[in-house]
Write an enzyme that holds these catalytic residues in place. Structure first.
Site, mmCIF file in Angstrom:
data_model
loop_
_atom_site.group_PDB
_atom_site.id
_atom_site.type_symbol
_atom_site.label_atom_id
_atom_site.label_comp_id
_atom_site.label_asym_id
_atom_site.label_seq_id
_atom_site.Cartn_x
_atom_site.Cartn_y
_atom_site.Cartn_z
ATOM 1 C CG HIS A 490 -0.088 -31.584 52.428
ATOM 2 N ND1 HIS A 490 -0.465 -32.909 52.429
ATOM 3 C CD2 HIS A 490 1.248 -31.576 52.212
ATOM 4 C CE1 HIS A 490 0.605 -33.672 52.232
ATOM 5 N NE2 HIS A 490 1.651 -32.882 52.095
ATOM 6 C CG HIS A 535 1.587 -36.209 49.558
ATOM 7 N ND1 HIS A 535 2.539 -36.097 50.548
ATOM 8 C CD2 HIS A 535 0.924 -37.361 49.831
ATOM 9 C CE1 HIS A 535 2.460 -37.135 51.369
ATOM 10 N NE2 HIS A 535 1.481 -37.909 50.949
#
Length: 557
Positions: A490, A535
């Protein structure tokens, strides 16, 4: 679907906007801009178009597209904070981008995560399918309708079925003091292309690698303007031009790479690469922030079927594939759903709050995710045993790293074929010390979950790391964290918004325009100045929705 176009014919088109990268953000912008029939949009994507590959489309095959032709297969430089280890850094090389590699997770960060840089258009991009009352009762699939969109292009839905561990997850976390959030979308913690592919004003060229952005001086010689891009397709180099803007949506690794290859960046980096400096922008490639995680592996009840079983038994996999294709149910329909966001669980909390958070704020710092299967790249499964894995993920890292193009070689200046230097600086510096302390404490918090009822009814011995004294609250996980922390895939921040400090603090302004260059924007996760407790997929979609809205507003002015 539109007829495929050749590279030479692509270059003959007159484009109002050129989008570099047909990933999560790029395709959103392309779809929104091309809603206006008077606007012609061109998209260049380095990877192939792959609409029907089960590796990408079947939920239960999450992770199988990693390290394939759909992955750029980047890696970090050796990390001192990880005892010199390099880590793989998967990034999507396919129409759809890194969304094609991820676990289809759709969630949002806390409200405070976005307050400093504006509220994303979450509801505009979403079409939420409400779970049935039976599903809500069986899987505790809670929601608050007012916080969900209904008419957006991305369909979000709770998994039709959940794995065995999820059935015990809420009750187990409740028993250790973690409350269930009944409204987790409220701000407390290729879909855009296919329906529009027949539009004559939306042109996508796949397997086209952009080498650099064409920057030219204005007529007065005072300002750099983005006029197009140079790309390679089929071994040939081409130049395509734009009437209005180039929109860089190549992601947190390759957006800064392309800016630097085009002469925009820190002079020391640009000059060392053998490239002519055009814009002194010292923060290009800096401010890299990344979620990091560990994977503890546990033996579980041998009757539970998971993805490891399907990989080991072709007949079982075939049956699962048939069940999914015929009814979109069964194990192939399941995603890792047993996850929770919790505050950092360390005894020196006041110290950490002083360094990292505002006093009194409630900042969820750790994500805990558990599901069936051995997900650790460092632990080898023992035949005949079944496993489950707890992923413990740091959400708000203080550590900041960088991504830059490498210095020139004997063969000449750096180019797009030279992989960028990715240096996350895991656990480095003062901020890294705090990150490390939190991650060590997080293992102590996560491990006792598995001896807590009712989850304990299906969990056996911890297999990795081997327990010195099982579920000991004082067990030292420092070595485990140092030796086995990995990326959570990420990365953000490498073309961050500069805010009131402008180019001295960032790469783009509040409208995502690159400082020092007219007609050039960045629209992807790299513009995020700070990380979020989530996320990032849903956030990237909404960044792109907001960007498209701003581009259209600026066009009308």
């Amino acid at each position: 679907m539109a007829t495929p176009i050749t590279a030479s014919d692509f270059c003959k088109r007159r484009f109002d906007y050129l989008i570099v990268g047909g990933g999560t953000a790029g395709l959103v912008v392309a779809a929104r801009l091309s809603e206006d029939a008077n606007i012609t949009v061109g998209v260049l994507e380095a990877g192939p178009a792959s609409f029907d590959d089960p590796l990408i489309n079947v939920p239960g095959r999450f992770g199988e597209s990693l390290d394939t032709k759909y992955d750029w297969r980047f890696e970090t430089v050796p990390q001192a904070g990880l005892n010199g280890r390099k880590l793989p850094w998967p990034r999507g090389k396919v129409l759809g981008g890194t969304s094609a590699l991820n676990f289809m997770t759709w969630n949002r960060g806390n409200r405070e995560d976005y307050d400093a840089w504006g509220g994303p258009f979450f509801m505009k991009t979403e079409s939420f399918q409400e779970p049935s009352p039976t599903h809500q009762a069986q899987y505790r699939s809670h929601f608050t309708a007012e916080f969900h969109g209904k008419g957006g292009p991305i369909t979000s839905v709770y998994s039709k079925e959940h794995s065995v561990p999820h059935r015990y997850w809420h009750a187990t976390l409740n028993n250790i003091g973690v409350e269930t959030n009944y409204s987790h979308f409220s701000g407390s913690n290729l879909a855009h292309y296919l329906p529009n592919s027949a539009r004559e004003n939306l042109v996508v060229l796949t397997e086209a690698v952009v080498n650099q952005i064409v920057l030219e001086r204005d007529t007065m010689g005072n300002e750099w303007i983005a006029k197009g891009v140079i790309f390679t397709s089929g071994g040939e180099e081409y130049t395509v031009r734009t009437l209005h803007e180039v929109i860089l949506s190549a992601g947190s690794v390759q957006s800064p790479q392309l800016l630097e290859l085009s002469g925009v960046g820190n002079p020391s980096v640009i000059q060392a690469a053998g490239i002519a400096l055009k814009v002194d922008s010292p923060n290009v490639g800096e401010n890299l922030q990344e979620h990091m995680m560990t994977a503890m592996v546990y033996e579980i009840d041998s009757s539970i079927i998971g993805p490891d079983d399907l990989r080991a038994d072709p007949k079982l996999a075939e049956a699962a594939d048939f069940t999914y294709s015929s009814s979109q149910s069964g194990i192939r329909a399941m995603l890792p759903c047993s996850l929770s966001y919790v505050p950092d669980p360390i005894s020196k909390r006041d110290l950490v709050l002083a360094k990292q958070f505002s006093p009194g704020s409630k900042r969820d710092q750790i994500e805990c995710l558990f599901d069936v299967g051995n997900w650790s790249p460092y632990f080898k499964s023992v035949p005949g045993k079944k496993y489950g894995t707890m992923l413990t993920m740091l959400q708000l890292p203080l550590t900041k790293g960088s991504i830059h193009i490498p210095p020139k070689s004997l063969l000449g200046p750096s180019g797009i074929k030279d992989k960028p230097v990715i240096d996350p600086q895991y656990f480095a510096g003062g901020g890294g010390d705090v990150d490390f302390t939190i991650m060590v404490a997080a293992q102590r918090f996560a491990d006792p979950i598995f001896c807590t009822s009712p989850l304990s009814s299906i969990i056996g011995t911890r297999a990795f790391p081997l327990a010195t004294e099982l579920h000991d609250a004082e067990e030292d996980f420092a070595g485990f964290v140092r030796d086995y922390t990995i990326t959570d895939w990420h990365p953000i921040g490498t073309c961050g918004m500069g805010g009131s400090a402008g180019i001295a603090a960032g790469v783009v302004d509040e409208r995502l325009r690159v400082y020092g260059v007219k007609g050039l924007r960045v629209v992807d996760a790299s513009i995020m100045p700070l990380h979020i407790r989530s996320h990032p997929q849903a956030t990237v979609y909404t960044i792109a929705e907001k960007a498209a809205s701003m581009i259209l507003e600026d066009r009308r002015e």
